[in-house]
Scaffold this motif. Structure first.
Motif, PDB file in Angstrom:
ATOM      1  N   LEU A 430      20.612 -72.494  -0.497  1.00 24.90           N
ATOM      2  CA  LEU A 430      19.315 -71.932  -0.892  1.00 24.90           C
ATOM      3  C   LEU A 430      18.215 -72.986  -0.844  1.00 24.90           C
ATOM      4  CD1 LEU A 430      20.160 -69.652  -3.990  1.00 24.90           C
ATOM      5  CD2 LEU A 430      19.661 -68.938  -1.646  1.00 24.90           C
ATOM      6  N   ALA A 433      17.392 -73.824   2.768  1.00 29.65           N
ATOM      7  CA  ALA A 433      16.643 -72.762   3.426  1.00 29.65           C
ATOM      8  C   ALA A 433      15.245 -72.593   2.834  1.00 29.65           C
ATOM      9  CB  ALA A 433      17.406 -71.444   3.326  1.00 29.65           C
ATOM     10  N   GLY A 434      14.958 -73.336   1.761  1.00 32.06           N
ATOM     11  CA  GLY A 434      13.647 -73.258   1.146  1.00 32.06           C
ATOM     12  C   GLY A 434      13.440 -72.030   0.275  1.00 32.06           C
ATOM     13  N   ARG A 435      14.520 -71.334  -0.095  1.00 32.14           N
ATOM     14  CA  ARG A 435      14.394 -70.121  -0.911  1.00 32.14           C
ATOM     15  C   ARG A 435      14.250 -70.442  -2.396  1.00 32.14           C
ATOM     16  NH1 ARG A 435      18.884 -65.866   0.545  1.00 32.14           N
ATOM     17  NH2 ARG A 435      17.404 -64.546  -0.598  1.00 32.14           N
ATOM     18  N   VAL A 436      14.646 -71.662  -2.782  1.00 31.10           N
ATOM     19  CA  VAL A 436      14.485 -72.122  -4.157  1.00 31.10           C
ATOM     20  C   VAL A 436      14.419 -73.644  -4.132  1.00 31.10           C
ATOM     21  CG1 VAL A 436      16.955 -72.280  -4.644  1.00 31.10           C
ATOM     22  CG2 VAL A 436      15.360 -71.876  -6.524  1.00 31.10           C
ATOM     23  N   SER A 437      13.680 -74.233  -5.064  1.00 28.58           N
ATOM     24  CA  SER A 437      13.540 -75.692  -5.094  1.00 28.58           C
ATOM     25  C   SER A 437      14.521 -76.296  -6.092  1.00 28.58           C
ATOM     26  CB  SER A 437      12.120 -76.081  -5.493  1.00 28.58           C
ATOM     27  OG  SER A 437      11.861 -75.702  -6.837  1.00 28.58           O
ATOM     28  N   PRO A 460      17.861 -64.714  -5.649  1.00 27.70           N
ATOM     29  CA  PRO A 460      18.776 -65.457  -4.758  1.00 27.70           C
ATOM     30  C   PRO A 460      19.822 -66.263  -5.524  1.00 27.70           C
ATOM     31  CG  PRO A 460      16.492 -65.755  -4.083  1.00 27.70           C
ATOM     32  CD  PRO A 460      16.459 -65.098  -5.431  1.00 27.70           C
ATOM     33  N   THR A 463      22.478 -63.955  -7.049  1.00 32.99           N
ATOM     34  CA  THR A 463      23.433 -63.498  -6.035  1.00 32.99           C
ATOM     35  C   THR A 463      24.506 -64.543  -5.775  1.00 32.99           C
ATOM     36  OG1 THR A 463      21.724 -62.151  -4.980  1.00 32.99           O
ATOM     37  CG2 THR A 463      23.662 -62.693  -3.660  1.00 32.99           C
TER      38      THR A 463
END
Length: 520
Positions: A430, A433-437, A460, A463
């Protein structure tokens, strides 16, 4: 005793048994809420369960031995008082450490209730009739297992998890009062030799084994020096316990002579493996429903009805058929087949398996457990002398609890290891992919070993945890399958002896008759 007298005495015993069973089922469904609230980890989750199992395991043989020497009513009531003290402490616990200690005190009482109810029933009715009353115990076990998760879920969702520990106190008080009025058994007073050294060494050996199993792989490596020291210490202490029981103790807490009987030896060995599969695999189902499927504690409690429904049906029916026919081996064999099938099917579940399918698999496992749990004790009680009923019953319960303790620890460690691996890789993906820091994960307090509150997590991240817990739960059921298969193999070699009509064995009746004939 007449059937009415037995049922009057049994009412208080069943209330006491209900309290003991409720303490486990009501808490298991609340643990996913308790552990994050007290800042615990997956290891802490495991030890809240193991602490109770451990002290219950260590003290069960002592309670059984005391039952051969003191007032059974007084002992049951003492166990209720100890359990109640532990419950109050657990409900007020400010930290995981205090909670685990309080659960250990609860286990002292649960060990007494578990052993003594079986012993008292064995002293009141013959083995042939005992199947009917074992069915009642199975029904109470089922009722506690059904109501526990539901009550626990409702309490967590309304007034808070601490009330899960207070909920059993009114029932414990009622059981105490009912026993005072209805249980009247003769007190057998003999010279007392309690094997405290043997009991302490047994508890020490099991404790060292459980510490190693639950912490290795997380706190230290499986092949590290710490692992080696713990394993060596467990082996040495256990060997010392066996030596004390065989050569030193005047009245050993686990009489090794009982194992000269083939039925007792095989049933006890099978009980260890049944305990591993039963406790180890089912303890984490509440965690699966709440953390892999996002259910509330109340809905997770409703799902438990699937397994308990099967357990209720098979325990009552098998008990009555054993009483009617006097045959018991087929029920043990058939039950273990259902356990194996149920575990194998549950090994296929993950976070996407339809809940109806999971419920069917749980029902199959419940059918198997209902036909095996009580009836292994019944088989041993049918084989031992009347004087050894307390020791024989508690030995089976002891080894089943040992298996359960090891199962909870071992499968908890496997679950923790797999969840941490999957969450670590999932969270890294994650971030990449840059979906969370990473900063967000730090602020949320999320790491690979944490048990999160799913409602506070971004979709995200949630999940990732749901998938990890779903996959890991199926994995621990798969680990349980070989142990259930081995248990079935052991049960196949048990020699079936028809249920005797008297509390005394045939040899004891013959000896008594010979003694009466010899008198002038």
């Amino acid at each position: 005793m007449t059937h009415r007298e037995v049922m009057e005495a049994l009412s208080g015993l069943l209330l006491a048994m209900f309290v003991a069973m409720l303490s486990s089922t009501i808490v298991s469904n609340a643990l996913p809420a308790i552990v994050p609230d007290l800042g615990g980890s997956q290891t802490g989750y495991t030890w809240v369960v193991v602490a109770t199992l451990l002290t219950m395991t260590a003290t069960t043989p002592i309670w059984g031995k005391l039952a051969d020497q003191f007032s059974k009513k007084m002992l049951v009531q003492s166990a209720l008082v100890i359990f109640s003290i532990g419950s109050v402490m657990a409900g007020l616990a400010p930290s995981m450490e205090v909670l685990i200690g309080a659960r250990a005190i609860q286990g002292l009482g649960v060990g007494g209730l578990t052993a003594l109810v079986q012993v008292v029933i064995a002293s009141m009715v013959s083995p042939r009739e005992r199947g009917r009353y074992s069915g009642y115990i199975g029904a109470v076990f089922a009722a506690a297992t059904v109501s526990g998760p539901l009550i626990g879920g409702l309490l967590v969702d309304t007034v808070g998890w601490r009330w899960c520990f207070f909920a059993g106190l009114p029932v414990a008080v009622l059981a105490f009062v009912v026993l005072q009025k209805t249980l009247h058994l003769p007190v057998v007073k003999r010279e007392v030799h309690i094997d405290y050294l043997g009991a302490t060494l047994l508890m020490g050996g099991v404790s060292l084994l459980l510490v190693w199993v639950s912490l290795a792989g997380n706190q230290f490596e499986w092949t590290s020096t710490t692992s080696g020291v713990l394993v060596l210490a467990a082996v040495v202490v256990t060997a010392a316990a066996v030596y004390v029981e065989a050569r030193v103790a005047k009245d050993p807490v686990i009489p090794l002579r009982l194992f000269r009987d083939r039925t007792t030896t095989l049933a006890t060995a099978a009980s260890v493996l049944i305990g591993f599969a039963m406790f180890g695999a089912t303890v984490y189902l509440a965690q699966y429903f709440q953390l892999a499927r996002g259910m509330s504690p109340t809905l997770a409690g409703l799902m438990s009805i699937c397994m308990v429904g099967g357990l209720l049906v098979s325990s009552i029916i098998s008990g009555r058929l054993i009483t009617r026919t006097g045959r018991w081996k087929n029920f043990l064999i058939g039950g273990m087949v259902f356990v194996i099938v149920g575990l194998a099917l549950l090994a296929t579940i993950d976070d996407t398996t339809p809940l109806v399918v999971v419920g069917v698999y749980m029902a199959i496992l419940g059918l198997g457990l209902g036909a095996t749990m009580q009836n292994t004790v019944l088989a041993v009680q049918n084989s031992v002398a009347a004087a050894d009923l307390g020791a024989g019953s508690s030995v089976v319960a002891f080894f089943r609890s040992v298996g359960g303790s090891v199962g909870v620890s071992a499968l908890g460690a496997a679950l923790s290891h797999q969840v941490s691996d999957q969450t670590r890789s999932g969270l890294a993906a994650l971030v990449e992919a840059g979906r969370v820091s990473r900063q967000t994960l730090v602020e949320l307090g999320v790491d690979a070993h944490s048990i999160p509150d799913l409602d506070t997590l971004p979709a995200p991240v949630r999940t990732v945890f749901e998938h990890a817990f779903g996959e890991a739960t199926g994995h621990i059921f798969l680990i349980s399958v070989p142990f259930a298969v081995l248990s079935l193999v052991l049960l196949l070699f048990i020699e079936e002896k028809p249920m005797r009509e008297s509390v005394l064995s045939d040899e004891e009746i013959a000896a008594a008759a010979a003694g009466a004939t010899a008198k002038p």
